[in-house]
Scaffold this motif. Structure first.
Motif, PDB file in Angstrom:
ATOM      1  N   SER A 648      45.423  40.565  17.624  1.00 11.85           N
ATOM      2  CA  SER A 648      45.044  41.281  16.391  1.00 11.85           C
ATOM      3  C   SER A 648      43.887  40.644  15.652  1.00 11.85           C
ATOM      4  O   SER A 648      43.215  41.307  14.850  1.00 11.85           O
ATOM      5  N   GLY A 649      43.657  39.354  15.869  1.00 12.07           N
ATOM      6  CA  GLY A 649      42.622  38.646  15.136  1.00 12.07           C
ATOM      7  C   GLY A 649      43.077  38.094  13.799  1.00 12.07           C
ATOM      8  O   GLY A 649      42.320  37.407  13.111  1.00 12.07           O
ATOM      9  N   THR A 650      44.313  38.364  13.389  1.00 14.90           N
ATOM     10  CA  THR A 650      44.852  37.842  12.130  1.00 14.90           C
ATOM     11  C   THR A 650      44.809  36.315  12.138  1.00 14.90           C
ATOM     12  O   THR A 650      45.149  35.680  13.141  1.00 14.90           O
ATOM     13  N   THR A 651      44.380  35.723  11.020  1.00 12.53           N
ATOM     14  CA  THR A 651      44.236  34.271  10.975  1.00 12.53           C
ATOM     15  C   THR A 651      45.428  33.614  10.268  1.00 12.53           C
ATOM     16  O   THR A 651      46.060  34.199   9.389  1.00 12.53           O
ATOM     17  N   TYR A 652      45.695  32.359  10.693  1.00 17.72           N
ATOM     18  CA  TYR A 652      46.818  31.598  10.142  1.00 17.72           C
ATOM     19  C   TYR A 652      46.381  30.155   9.935  1.00 17.72           C
ATOM     20  O   TYR A 652      45.617  29.606  10.724  1.00 17.72           O
ATOM     21  N   GLU A 653      46.892  29.557   8.866  1.00 19.92           N
ATOM     22  CA  GLU A 653      46.722  28.127   8.625  1.00 19.92           C
ATOM     23  C   GLU A 653      48.045  27.557   8.148  1.00 19.92           C
ATOM     24  O   GLU A 653      48.777  28.202   7.406  1.00 19.92           O
ATOM     25  N   ARG A 654      48.347  26.390   8.586  1.00 22.85           N
ATOM     26  CA  ARG A 654      49.533  25.617   8.171  1.00 22.85           C
ATOM     27  C   ARG A 654      50.855  26.175   8.683  1.00 22.85           C
ATOM     28  O   ARG A 654      51.663  25.445   9.230  1.00 22.85           O
ATOM     29  N   GLU A 655      51.123  27.474   8.465  1.00 25.23           N
ATOM     30  CA  GLU A 655      52.419  27.974   8.913  1.00 25.23           C
ATOM     31  C   GLU A 655      52.336  29.407   9.408  1.00 25.23           C
ATOM     32  O   GLU A 655      51.384  30.135   9.124  1.00 25.23           O
ATOM     33  N   LEU A 656      53.375  29.780  10.145  1.00 21.23           N
ATOM     34  CA  LEU A 656      53.454  31.095  10.773  1.00 21.23           C
ATOM     35  C   LEU A 656      54.870  31.623  10.611  1.00 21.23           C
ATOM     36  O   LEU A 656      55.842  30.906  10.860  1.00 21.23           O
ATOM     37  N   GLN A 657      54.992  32.864  10.170  1.00 19.33           N
ATOM     38  CA  GLN A 657      56.304  33.509  10.055  1.00 19.33           C
ATOM     39  C   GLN A 657      56.523  34.382  11.286  1.00 19.33           C
ATOM     40  O   GLN A 657      55.715  35.267  11.577  1.00 19.33           O
ATOM     41  N   LEU A 658      57.610  34.107  12.018  1.00 24.88           N
ATOM     42  CA  LEU A 658      57.943  34.899  13.200  1.00 24.88           C
ATOM     43  C   LEU A 658      59.237  35.664  12.960  1.00 24.88           C
ATOM     44  O   LEU A 658      60.211  35.106  12.444  1.00 24.88           O
ATOM     45  N   ASP A 659      59.279  36.929  13.363  1.00 24.85           N
ATOM     46  CA  ASP A 659      60.513  37.694  13.332  1.00 24.85           C
ATOM     47  C   ASP A 659      61.459  37.192  14.417  1.00 24.85           C
ATOM     48  O   ASP A 659      61.062  36.439  15.312  1.00 24.85           O
ATOM     49  N   LYS A 660      62.707  37.633  14.380  1.00 26.48           N
ATOM     50  CA  LYS A 660      63.629  37.309  15.465  1.00 26.48           C
ATOM     51  C   LYS A 660      63.049  37.833  16.772  1.00 26.48           C
ATOM     52  O   LYS A 660      62.497  38.935  16.842  1.00 26.48           O
ATOM     53  N   LEU A 661      63.112  37.005  17.818  1.00 26.28           N
ATOM     54  CA  LEU A 661      62.542  37.288  19.134  1.00 26.28           C
ATOM     55  C   LEU A 661      61.042  37.585  19.067  1.00 26.28           C
ATOM     56  O   LEU A 661      60.484  38.203  19.966  1.00 26.28           O
ATOM     57  N   GLY A 662      60.408  37.104  18.016  1.00 24.19           N
ATOM     58  CA  GLY A 662      58.963  37.300  17.899  1.00 24.19           C
ATOM     59  C   GLY A 662      58.197  36.317  18.760  1.00 24.19           C
ATOM     60  O   GLY A 662      58.631  35.179  18.982  1.00 24.19           O
ATOM     61  N   SER A 663      57.048  36.749  19.266  1.00 25.74           N
ATOM     62  CA  SER A 663      56.205  35.872  20.080  1.00 25.74           C
ATOM     63  C   SER A 663      54.753  36.223  19.813  1.00 25.74           C
ATOM     64  O   SER A 663      54.410  37.387  19.577  1.00 25.74           O
ATOM     65  N   ILE A 664      53.910  35.203  19.862  1.00 24.51           N
ATOM     66  CA  ILE A 664      52.494  35.398  19.560  1.00 24.51           C
ATOM     67  C   ILE A 664      51.687  34.347  20.302  1.00 24.51           C
ATOM     68  O   ILE A 664      52.184  33.240  20.575  1.00 24.51           O
ATOM     69  N   VAL A 665      50.471  34.681  20.650  1.00 26.06           N
ATOM     70  CA  VAL A 665      49.543  33.714  21.232  1.00 26.06           C
ATOM     71  C   VAL A 665      48.416  33.506  20.236  1.00 26.06           C
ATOM     72  O   VAL A 665      47.705  34.466  19.878  1.00 26.06           O
ATOM     73  N   LEU A 666      48.264  32.275  19.788  1.00 25.35           N
ATOM     74  CA  LEU A 666      47.218  31.912  18.842  1.00 25.35           C
ATOM     75  C   LEU A 666      46.105  31.169  19.569  1.00 25.35           C
ATOM     76  O   LEU A 666      46.344  30.488  20.568  1.00 25.35           O
ATOM     77  N   VAL A 667      44.877  31.303  19.038  1.00 27.37           N
ATOM     78  CA  VAL A 667      43.749  30.542  19.573  1.00 27.37           C
ATOM     79  C   VAL A 667      43.029  29.871  18.422  1.00 27.37           C
ATOM     80  O   VAL A 667      43.052  30.358  17.282  1.00 27.37           O
TER      81      VAL A 667
END
Length: 669
Positions: A648-667
């Motif tokens: 998606s291109g959404t940016t994150y710093e310091r922390e990430l909120q994941l839903d139950k069974l959530g998965s994401i690939v960050l770069v």
């Protein structure tokens, strides 16, 4: 990247092909595996071959731009063969012949079956070895699965005796190695040596271990029989693989992998009768085994769970997002292709309740949409993620022969090799340390820590590598029952831990095996585990330090105050010894200290959240973050820097909120 499905054109009318293949194309599928159970169609009568159905199926796939992997059909010999040539059939441990009627009803030691195998594989290779739409081969299907790894028929007895004669040359050498003077078992003719069928008590443990080695060698020879034919007639760019299962079978997958271009694996985190999936650490371990089978090579997941699975009992229904999570977990640990099992649930046969992307009515619904989301995401990554380097700092030792030795003599009613291996692997997984599986013959150079779980059956080559590693400054973690057995499966005649006494700085004068109804207590007295208490289950080594420092002791038992966990400086390195099956809470605290001291990176995360780091050639870092918790979300603290979602291109710093069974690939951004 290939993302595909397992498809069975023989199970559907051709009119259904006209719907299935366009639906696959629309989904983004670019490869299918077919034909691994098609022998009775290819050779309906002895010596009469008909490949029409598969010719047409491959042609139809080609029209729609979908590549094909062909399975050799040898996992299911046809009824005419079993009826006419019953010597192909295996026998169980009681000597009872296994009937035709399911699958894997053959013994690789049957000379008759080897003949028929050569012929069908050669016919397939001649037919498809140059076909432009066939990209590779899968030999057989799940060698050794469902207790087919060991057979005790007359053909096996004959072959076992020949194998022993080749290994030992003389009966004197065999008798000496096995210690057959015990219980008057001395052999005076090769023909006297049995396959280990059921006896009143227990067979000689050396015979049992050699029988497992023989079974593994027999499968290696059988697989090589197929690969040599396939290479003879196939294009140079066609690969050969096999889809393994990892359940401590009498197979040596690493040895077999030498004859394969890469290994494949069938990933079923849950199966019929299970109320919930196996642990994330166990799944990760299977992927690490694949990556370790051919170092430097990726692997395929040739069957990836997508729907509820089962035969007579149906298992857990994968929750929304779980297939994506398991896919990300596989790719983050080295999978270069994912093939979902299966395209559509069958209307008949033993596997009619193995649900696929489509269920019995063939209507695309939730699972279809989830796979579409996965494929779209993988396309967004391109090949950058799968080409990025996975750099392991922690090695975990696994040798299937050690597993066999444990299965022969498990000591306790509560002990299995798999569970105890996972006890000591899982603590590293929980800390998100980057792990590799190492086996005899692998170099330990470059690892910060080497964990050696329940090293019962020692290997001379690995012993020397381990000593060199520790002397040069490496950190070694031993556990209880280290150094007990020689490779012949006889007990060492020196004080335990045998060859590792000086290295570990300890001696073990006594030990206690604990059954499932027993446990003691271990309490930490130094370092990160000071004051931490844990149950001590399964086994207690009573440790006498010689040069080692005591980190934990036993309590609430007659050996109160006796050392249970120690640390020793040896050469430039450090050796830890964990003398009992302690709980995860204590192990994780101990490992965190060990890894920090050795300079091995960890990524702290909430319980159930897995993080895997990979680094691209341009320095770009990929971070797969996966919340395996089915009931709760998680807040994950990210490493320093700015991160963006690779999709998606959404940016994150310091922390990430994941839903139950959530998965994401960050770069890194």
């Amino acid at each position: 990247m290939y993302i595909g499905v397992d498809y069975y054109p023989e199970q559907w009318p051709r009119e259904r092909w006209q719907e299935d293949i366009p639906l696959m194309k629309e989904l983004g599928i670019n490869v299918v595996r077919i034909a691994e159970f098609g022998w009775s169609l290819m050779e309906p009568e002895e010596g009469k071959f008909d490949f029409t159905l598969y010719d047409d199926a491959i042609a139809f796939m080609e029209e729609h731009g979908i590549k094909v992997v062909l399975g050799t059909p040898t996992a299911t010999p046809p009824a005419w063969m079993a009826h006419k040539y019953p010597d192909i059939l295996p026998a169980d441990v009681n000597g009872v012949t296994i009937s035709f009627g399911a699958r894997r009803h053959y013994t690789v030691n049957s000379r008759t079956y080897q003949y028929f195998t050569k012929r069908i594989v050669e016919q397939m290779a001649l037919r498809y070895g140059q076909h432009p739409n066939v990209i590779g081969w899968q030999t057989d299907n799940e060698y050794g699965h469902e207790k087919s790894d060991r057979s005790y028929a007359e053909e096996d007895r004959r072959a076992f005796q020949l194998w022993l004669k080749e290994k030992y040359v003389t009966l004197d050498a065999l008798n000496e190695t096995w210690g057959t003077v015990f219980w008057s078992q001395t052999y005076t003719a090769w023909e006297q040596i049995p396959v280990p069928r059921k006896v009143y008590q227990e067979h000689n443990p050396s015979l049992l271990l050699d029988f497992d080695r023989f079974c593994a060698d027999a499968y290696n020879r059988y697989n090589r029989l197929q690969t040599e034919i396939l290479r003879k007639y196939s294009r140079e760019d066609m690969f050969i693989t096999h889809n393994f299962v990892y359940t401590d079978l009498a197979l040596n997958q690493k040895e077999m992998a030498k004859d394969l271009d890469f290994v494949s694996f069938d990933n079923y985190p849950v199966w019929g009768g299970l109320a919930e999936p196996i642990t994330p650490a166990e799944i990760a371990h299977h992927h690490d085994l694949c990556r370790g089978a051919k170092p430097g090579k990726g692997f395929w997941v040739m069957e990836e769970l997508i729907g509820a699975q089962g035969w007579s009992r149906i298992g857990y229904l994968p929750r929304p997002g779980q297939a994506k999570l398991w896919t990300y977990q596989a790719v983050s640990r080295g999978a270069e292709a994912i093939v979902y099992f299966r395209w559509r649930a069958a209307h008949f046969g033993t596997e009619e309740f193995c649900h696929g992307i489509l269920d019995h009515d063939g209507v695309p619904r939730r699972k279809y949409r989830e796979v579409k989301e996965i494929i779209d995401a993988m396309n967004a990554f391109g090949d950058e993620w799968i080409e990025a380097e996975y750099k392991a700092e922690v090695a975990v030792y696994y040798d299937v022969e050690n597993a066999w030795a444990w299965n022969i003599q498990p000591h306790s009613d509560a002990l299995t090799h798999k569970k105890e291996f996972l006890r000591f692997y899982s603590a590293a997984h929980s800390l998100n340390a980057a792990t590799n599986i190492v086996s005899p013959g692998d170099s330990l150079e470059g690892y910060k820590v080497v964990i050696v779980p329940i090293y019962f059956l020692t290997n001379p080559e690995f012993n020397e590598e381990l000593k060199k590693y520790a002397e040069a400054g490496g950190t070694v973690v031993f556990t209880y029952r280290t150094g007990v057995k020689e490779p012949s499966n006889v007990v060492v005649d020196t004080t335990l831990p045998g060859r590792f006494r000086e290295m570990a700085g300890i001696e073990i004068h006594e030990y206690e095996s604990l059954q499932s109804v027993q446990q003691n207590t271990v309490v930490g007295v130094s370092g990160a585990i000071e004051g931490v208490e844990s149950a001590a289950k399964l086994w207690c080594d009573l440790i006498t330090p010689t040069t080692a420092e005591v980190l934990a002791v036993y309590k609430d038992t007659f050996y109160d105050g006796t050392a249970a966990i120690t640390r020793n400086r040896t050469g430039k390195g450090t050796v830890y010894y964990i003398g009992s099956a302690v709980e995860a809470g204590m192990l994780e605290k101990l490992y965190a200290e060990i890894f920090a001291e050795a300079g091995a990176s960890t990524l702290p995360s909430p319980e159930g959240v897995e993080i895997v780091r990979r680094t691209g050639k341009d320095g770009k870092v990929f971070l797969a973050v996966m919340n395996h918790n089915a009931d709760s979300g998680a807040v994950v603290q990210l490493p320093a820097g700015r991160w963006s979602c690779a999709v998606s291109g959404t940016t994150y710093e310091r922390e990430l909120q994941l839903d139950k069974l959530g998965s994401i690939v960050l770069v890194t951004s």
